[in-house]
Design a protein around this motif. Structure first.
Motif, PDB file in Angstrom:
ATOM      1  N   GLY A  11      42.466  24.615  33.718  1.00 51.53           N
ATOM      2  CA  GLY A  11      43.756  25.168  33.344  1.00 51.53           C
ATOM      3  C   GLY A  11      43.775  26.716  32.846  1.00 51.53           C
ATOM      4  O   GLY A  11      44.849  27.013  32.738  1.00 51.53           O
ATOM      5  N   THR A  12      42.675  27.498  32.973  1.00 52.55           N
ATOM      6  CA  THR A  12      42.331  28.621  32.680  1.00 52.55           C
ATOM      7  C   THR A  12      43.351  29.511  34.019  1.00 52.55           C
ATOM      8  O   THR A  12      42.924  29.163  35.295  1.00 52.55           O
ATOM      9  N   ARG A  13      44.125  30.268  33.478  1.00 50.34           N
ATOM     10  CA  ARG A  13      45.228  30.899  34.623  1.00 50.34           C
ATOM     11  C   ARG A  13      44.641  32.536  34.776  1.00 50.34           C
ATOM     12  O   ARG A  13      44.210  33.091  33.565  1.00 50.34           O
ATOM     13  N   HIS A  14      44.787  32.958  35.907  1.00 49.84           N
ATOM     14  CA  HIS A  14      44.369  34.246  36.345  1.00 49.84           C
ATOM     15  C   HIS A  14      45.255  34.828  37.092  1.00 49.84           C
ATOM     16  O   HIS A  14      45.747  34.208  38.148  1.00 49.84           O
ATOM     17  N   GLU A  15      46.282  35.642  36.639  1.00 51.01           N
ATOM     18  CA  GLU A  15      47.347  36.421  37.444  1.00 51.01           C
ATOM     19  C   GLU A  15      46.806  37.640  37.682  1.00 51.01           C
ATOM     20  O   GLU A  15      46.402  38.476  36.994  1.00 51.01           O
ATOM     21  N   VAL A  16      46.760  37.958  39.091  1.00 48.54           N
ATOM     22  CA  VAL A  16      46.212  39.234  39.723  1.00 48.54           C
ATOM     23  C   VAL A  16      47.073  40.094  40.782  1.00 48.54           C
ATOM     24  O   VAL A  16      48.050  39.151  41.203  1.00 48.54           O
ATOM     25  N   GLU A  17      47.084  41.165  40.854  1.00 51.01           N
ATOM     26  CA  GLU A  17      48.043  41.760  42.044  1.00 51.01           C
ATOM     27  C   GLU A  17      46.943  41.830  43.393  1.00 51.01           C
ATOM     28  O   GLU A  17      45.837  42.279  42.926  1.00 51.01           O
ATOM     29  N   VAL A  18      47.406  41.370  44.425  1.00 50.01           N
ATOM     30  CA  VAL A  18      46.673  41.459  45.707  1.00 50.01           C
ATOM     31  C   VAL A  18      47.480  42.186  46.799  1.00 50.01           C
ATOM     32  O   VAL A  18      48.702  42.127  46.800  1.00 50.01           O
ATOM     33  N   LYS A  19      46.648  43.149  47.386  1.00 46.63           N
ATOM     34  CA  LYS A  19      47.501  43.927  48.239  1.00 46.63           C
ATOM     35  C   LYS A  19      47.915  43.113  49.601  1.00 46.63           C
ATOM     36  O   LYS A  19      47.359  42.406  49.991  1.00 46.63           O
ATOM     37  N   PRO A  20      49.186  43.230  50.195  1.00 49.49           N
ATOM     38  CA  PRO A  20      49.754  42.773  51.308  1.00 49.49           C
ATOM     39  C   PRO A  20      48.464  43.198  52.568  1.00 49.49           C
ATOM     40  O   PRO A  20      47.894  44.174  52.331  1.00 49.49           O
ATOM     41  N   GLY A  21      48.549  41.922  53.336  1.00 52.53           N
ATOM     42  CA  GLY A  21      47.345  42.180  54.242  1.00 52.53           C
ATOM     43  C   GLY A  21      46.002  41.482  54.063  1.00 52.53           C
ATOM     44  O   GLY A  21      45.368  41.301  54.848  1.00 52.53           O
ATOM     45  N   MET A  22      45.764  41.378  52.910  1.00 56.03           N
ATOM     46  CA  MET A  22      44.564  40.708  52.249  1.00 56.03           C
ATOM     47  C   MET A  22      44.945  39.205  52.417  1.00 56.03           C
ATOM     48  O   MET A  22      45.930  38.931  52.721  1.00 56.03           O
ATOM     49  N   ARG A  29      38.543  36.845  45.557  1.00 52.42           N
ATOM     50  CA  ARG A  29      37.085  37.346  45.531  1.00 52.42           C
ATOM     51  C   ARG A  29      36.904  38.608  44.791  1.00 52.42           C
ATOM     52  O   ARG A  29      36.104  38.843  43.988  1.00 52.42           O
ATOM     53  N   ASP A  30      37.912  39.464  45.115  1.00 49.76           N
ATOM     54  CA  ASP A  30      37.828  40.931  44.820  1.00 49.76           C
ATOM     55  C   ASP A  30      38.366  41.098  43.244  1.00 49.76           C
ATOM     56  O   ASP A  30      37.981  41.834  42.670  1.00 49.76           O
ATOM     57  N   ASN A  31      38.735  39.983  42.770  1.00 46.02           N
ATOM     58  CA  ASN A  31      39.341  40.073  41.194  1.00 46.02           C
ATOM     59  C   ASN A  31      38.429  39.167  40.341  1.00 46.02           C
ATOM     60  O   ASN A  31      38.454  38.784  39.181  1.00 46.02           O
ATOM     61  N   GLY A  32      37.247  38.547  40.992  1.00 47.52           N
ATOM     62  CA  GLY A  32      36.285  37.755  40.337  1.00 47.52           C
ATOM     63  C   GLY A  32      36.828  36.519  39.538  1.00 47.52           C
ATOM     64  O   GLY A  32      36.209  36.050  38.721  1.00 47.52           O
ATOM     65  N   ILE A  33      37.644  35.809  40.646  1.00 48.05           N
ATOM     66  CA  ILE A  33      38.290  34.845  39.956  1.00 48.05           C
ATOM     67  C   ILE A  33      37.232  33.371  40.463  1.00 48.05           C
ATOM     68  O   ILE A  33      36.602  33.311  41.641  1.00 48.05           O
ATOM     69  N   PRO A  34      36.864  32.916  39.590  1.00 48.72           N
ATOM     70  CA  PRO A  34      35.814  31.712  39.570  1.00 48.72           C
ATOM     71  C   PRO A  34      36.496  30.498  40.365  1.00 48.72           C
ATOM     72  O   PRO A  34      37.554  30.182  40.138  1.00 48.72           O
ATOM     73  N   GLY A  35      35.530  29.786  41.049  1.00 47.90           N
ATOM     74  CA  GLY A  35      36.147  28.410  41.619  1.00 47.90           C
ATOM     75  C   GLY A  35      36.609  28.509  43.194  1.00 47.90           C
ATOM     76  O   GLY A  35      36.910  27.602  43.785  1.00 47.90           O
ATOM     77  N   ILE A  36      36.725  29.771  43.586  1.00 44.66           N
ATOM     78  CA  ILE A  36      36.966  29.942  45.082  1.00 44.66           C
ATOM     79  C   ILE A  36      35.752  30.494  45.739  1.00 44.66           C
ATOM     80  O   ILE A  36      35.469  31.728  45.549  1.00 44.66           O
TER      81      ILE A  36
END
Length: 107
Positions: A11-22, A29-36
């Motif tokens: 249930g831990t949520r991580h909201e991040v900004e991701v550049k278009p094209g990625m 990966r670039d934001n250190g999100i665990p589980g992927i």
């Protein structure tokens, strides 16, 4: 930039900004999100970036191609409708607000 929300199985949520094209996987990966894990680096060859897409997003995403369909057969507890591989989801401005949830464990 697009806001992507990644929800861990606990249930831990991580909201991040991701550049278009990625890809959504690269954003995790670039934001250190665990589980992927993305063991194959995004080559659609492992299914360790498998997630469940929030129901309201299912019809807003491009359809799965045959290669993604094949790899989802190897994912842990795939859902016939909600499962996607994040390495196959390119971030566009239209994906702003996308919500994905990781399964209990990756294989």
């Amino acid at each position: 930039m697009a806001r992507i929300t990644y929800i861990e199985h606990n249930g831990t949520r991580h909201e991040v900004e991701v550049k278009p094209g990625m890809t959504v996987m690269e954003g995790a990966r670039d934001n250190g999100i665990p589980g992927i894990d993305a063991d194959c680096g995004g080559a659609c060859a492992c299914s360790t970036c498998h997630v469940y897409v929030a129901p309201e997003w299912i019809d807003r995403l491009p359809p799965r191609d045959p290669m993604e369909e094949d790899m989802l057969d190897f994912a842990y507890e795939p859902d016939p409708v909600r499962s996607r591989l994040t390495c196959q989801l390119k971030v566009t401005p239209e994906l702003d607000g996308l919500v994905v949830q990781m399964p209990e464990r990756q294989i």
